[in-house]
Write an enzyme that holds these catalytic residues in place. Structure first.
Site, PDB file in Angstrom:
ATOM      1  N   GLU A 175      19.817 147.867  38.862  1.00  0.00           N
ATOM      2  CA  GLU A 175      19.238 146.990  39.880  1.00  0.00           C
ATOM      3  C   GLU A 175      19.213 147.576  41.292  1.00  0.00           C
ATOM      4  O   GLU A 175      19.853 147.011  42.210  1.00  0.00           O
ATOM      5  CB  GLU A 175      19.958 145.635  39.910  1.00  0.00           C
ATOM      6  CG  GLU A 175      19.833 144.837  38.649  1.00  0.00           C
ATOM      7  CD  GLU A 175      20.291 143.374  38.827  1.00  0.00           C
ATOM      8  OE1 GLU A 175      20.698 142.999  39.928  1.00  0.00           O
ATOM      9  OE2 GLU A 175      20.206 142.612  37.841  1.00  0.00           O
ATOM     10  N   GLU A 376      20.313 142.555  30.649  1.00  0.00           N
ATOM     11  CA  GLU A 376      21.161 141.455  31.127  1.00  0.00           C
ATOM     12  C   GLU A 376      20.371 140.163  31.100  1.00  0.00           C
ATOM     13  O   GLU A 376      19.209 140.126  31.537  1.00  0.00           O
ATOM     14  CB  GLU A 376      21.618 141.653  32.594  1.00  0.00           C
ATOM     15  CG  GLU A 376      22.707 142.654  32.803  1.00  0.00           C
ATOM     16  CD  GLU A 376      23.098 142.792  34.280  1.00  0.00           C
ATOM     17  OE1 GLU A 376      23.030 141.795  35.027  1.00  0.00           O
ATOM     18  OE2 GLU A 376      23.462 143.913  34.663  1.00  0.00           O
TER      19      GLU A 376
HETATM   20  C1  BGC Z   1      24.056 142.188  38.134  1.00  0.00           C
HETATM   21  C2  BGC Z   1      25.448 141.760  37.714  1.00  0.00           C
HETATM   22  C3  BGC Z   1      25.714 140.348  38.215  1.00  0.00           C
HETATM   23  C4  BGC Z   1      24.702 139.410  37.590  1.00  0.00           C
HETATM   24  C5  BGC Z   1      24.868 137.961  37.981  1.00  0.00           C
HETATM   25  C6  BGC Z   1      23.021 141.113  38.003  1.00  0.00           C
HETATM   26  O1  BGC Z   1      22.247 141.113  39.141  1.00  0.00           O
HETATM   27  O2  BGC Z   1      23.692 143.388  37.498  1.00  0.00           O
HETATM   28  O3  BGC Z   1      26.377 142.672  38.189  1.00  0.00           O
HETATM   29  O4  BGC Z   1      27.006 139.923  37.952  1.00  0.00           O
HETATM   30  O5  BGC Z   1      23.419 139.806  37.972  1.00  0.00           O
HETATM   31  O6  BGC Z   1      24.736 137.790  39.348  1.00  0.00           O
END
Ligand code: BGC
Length: 477
Positions: A175, A376
């Site tokens: 990111e 993610e």
């Molecule tokens: C990030 C994580 C973060 C998650 C929730 C993503 O932007 O890679 O490190 O904890 O979002 O905010």
């Protein structure tokens, strides 16, 4: 959904996952490891940031985080029992190169060797991220300094040489959009700079660092595939007004296109009409840099959490991870979505926009888009441990998280198989953020994203209902 419907949906979803589809869970070093002063680890920009009063909403640090550094066997066992295929974690750059340069620190190497040994023994594949925000603080100027890209390339080379035969797949940078916007433009993440549009060199240097890392990993002959992870948020204007539309396209460029276009197309996006002067830092970058940045990738990592609704005019509301003067000074702001329920963070729960994000990738990048992995997706909720009235077993009833994960995984599978734009995408996997409750950056310990609850006083792990639900999905394949 009722508990029975959730169980049934898990079975159905598992049976619909494409053959060979990877189910995984994700974490990052700074958010879970703790042990920030052990093994000769250096300081990261996040250690420096969290030590400044007022930067983290609950005033906490990540000094112990989820204490994963001391609990690797237990955490890998949890993954093994969960039945997932792959674990996405990050290497802590300051644990391996305390000053961001020089040879790798043996204690750091040993720690990740132990983790990889455990994963091998448990039959869990690894996806390792080289940079998940913990820039060594000794690299003065951080990503604002072009030399940090070179340092990162050197780090990647040593990591590739050391771990290239045992890491399942590689992510260079996680990111870069968040680091640029939150960290260098708005000052709500480390290093806390509020440069607004003057932050754009930090974007370019991270992308250059990404490209140099791809070259370095290839030079080191790593066996696994290599990709980048970008967070995409489909953007819609808050109204039909021209001003809202203009700022929505500006935000799309800033949040999505600046980070995806150069990687996949080898050029920065054209600045939206009227905003050209804001992007001058990217207009005349060296074409040789763009060749490096667009090194061919083996996969593209997509993080998806929520869409963004943009309206003209300042007025950024405070969020659970803070607010800043820079945020309030912007000529546009994010609007709420009253039509959707929200997570603990206040983010709209809008799984259909994961389909939109995939459609956008297919439409914008078509043939040059490598296989995609959702690296993610997840949600924070205010979870609590209760004791089962029958046998006293500790439980966490996080039905809302199950519904979130079910709807998003379902939306992804439907988008790529539904005959729409995204059906040209070769979707290879889905990682839940996150395995464990953890240190959620500027929100400290106020936002729980885990499939496993962590008690931040004694570090007891309690698998939540969502953990048991995901195991059912995995078993039903
Ligand atoms: C990030 C994580 C973060 C998650 C929730 C993503 O932007 O890679 O490190 O904890 O979002 O905010």
């Amino acid at each position: 959904m009722s508990p029975d419907e959730r169980r049934e949906f898990a079975r159905d979803l598992g049976s619909r996952l494409p053959a060979g589809f990877t189910l995984g869970v994700a974490t990052s070093a700074f958010q879970i490891e703790g042990a920030t002063h052990e093994g000769g680890r250096g300081e990261s920009v996040w250690d420096a940031f969290t030590s400044q009063p007022g930067r983290v909403v609950d005033g906490s640090t990540a000094d112990r985080a989820a204490d994963h550094y001391h609990r690797v066997p237990e955490d890998v066992e949890l993954m093994h029992d969960l039945g997932i295929d792959s674990y996405r974690f990050s290497f802590a750059w300051p644990r391996l190169q305390p000053e961001g340069k020089g040879s790798l620190k043996q204690a750091g190497v040993d720690f990740y060797e132990r983790l990889l040994d455990r994963l091998d023994a448990a039959g869990v594949a690894s996806m390792a991220t080289l940079f998940h925000w913990d820039t060594p603080n000794e690299l003065r100027g951080g990503w604002f300094n072009r030399d940090t890209a070179q340092r990162f390339g050197d780090f990647a080379l040593q990591m590739g040489e050391r771990f290239g035969d045992r890491v399942g797949s590689w992510v260079t940078v996680n990111e870069p959009a968040t680091v640029t916007l939150e960290g260098y433009a708005l000052g709500v993440h480390a290093p806390g700079a509020s440069r607004l549009f003057n932050a754009l060199p930090a974007a370019h240097h991270q992308l250059l660092g990404h490209g140099l890392a791809v070259q370095a990993l290839r030079a080191a002959d790593v066996t696994g595939p290599i990709g980048i992870v970008n967070v995409h948020s489909p953007v819609v204007p808050a109204s039909g007004s021209e001003a809202d539309a203009a700022f929505a396209s500006l935000f799309d460029v800033l949040h999505n296109r600046i980070f995806a276009d150069p990687v996949l197309l080898g050029r920065y996006p054209v600045a939206p009409e009227g905003f050209e002067p804001l992007f001058s830092a990217l207009a005349d970058v060296d074409p040789a840099d763009l060749l490096v940045i667009s090194e061919k990738l083996d996969f593209y990592g997509l993080n998806y959490y929520a869409p963004s609704k943009i309206a003209a005019g300042s007025g950024a509301p405070a969020t659970p991870d803070g607010a800043s003067a820079a945020m309030a000074s912007l000529p546009f702001h994010l609007e709420a979505w009253p039509e959707f329920p929200v997570t603990g963070f206040g983010w709209p729960i809008a799984p259909e926009f994961l389909g939109t994000a995939l459609d956008d990738l297919a439409t914008r990048y078509g043939d040059v888009l490598p296989p995609v992995v959702i690296t993610e997706n997840g949600a924070s909720f205010a979870d609590a441990v209760t004791l089962d009235p029958d046998d006293g077993t500790p439980r966490v009833h996080d039905g809302a998280r199950i519904d979130y994960l079910a709807a998003h995984l379902d939306a992804a599978v439907r988008a790529v198989s539904g005959g729409g734009a995204a059906s040209v995408i070769d979707l290879r996997g889905y990682y839940v953020w996150s395995l464990l409750d953890n240190f959620e950056w500027a929100a400290g310990y106020t936002q729980r994203f885990g499939l496993v609850h962590v008690d931040f006083d004694d570090f007891t792990r309690t698998p939540k209902d969502s953990y048991h639900w995901l195991r059912r999905v995995a078993e039903s394949r």
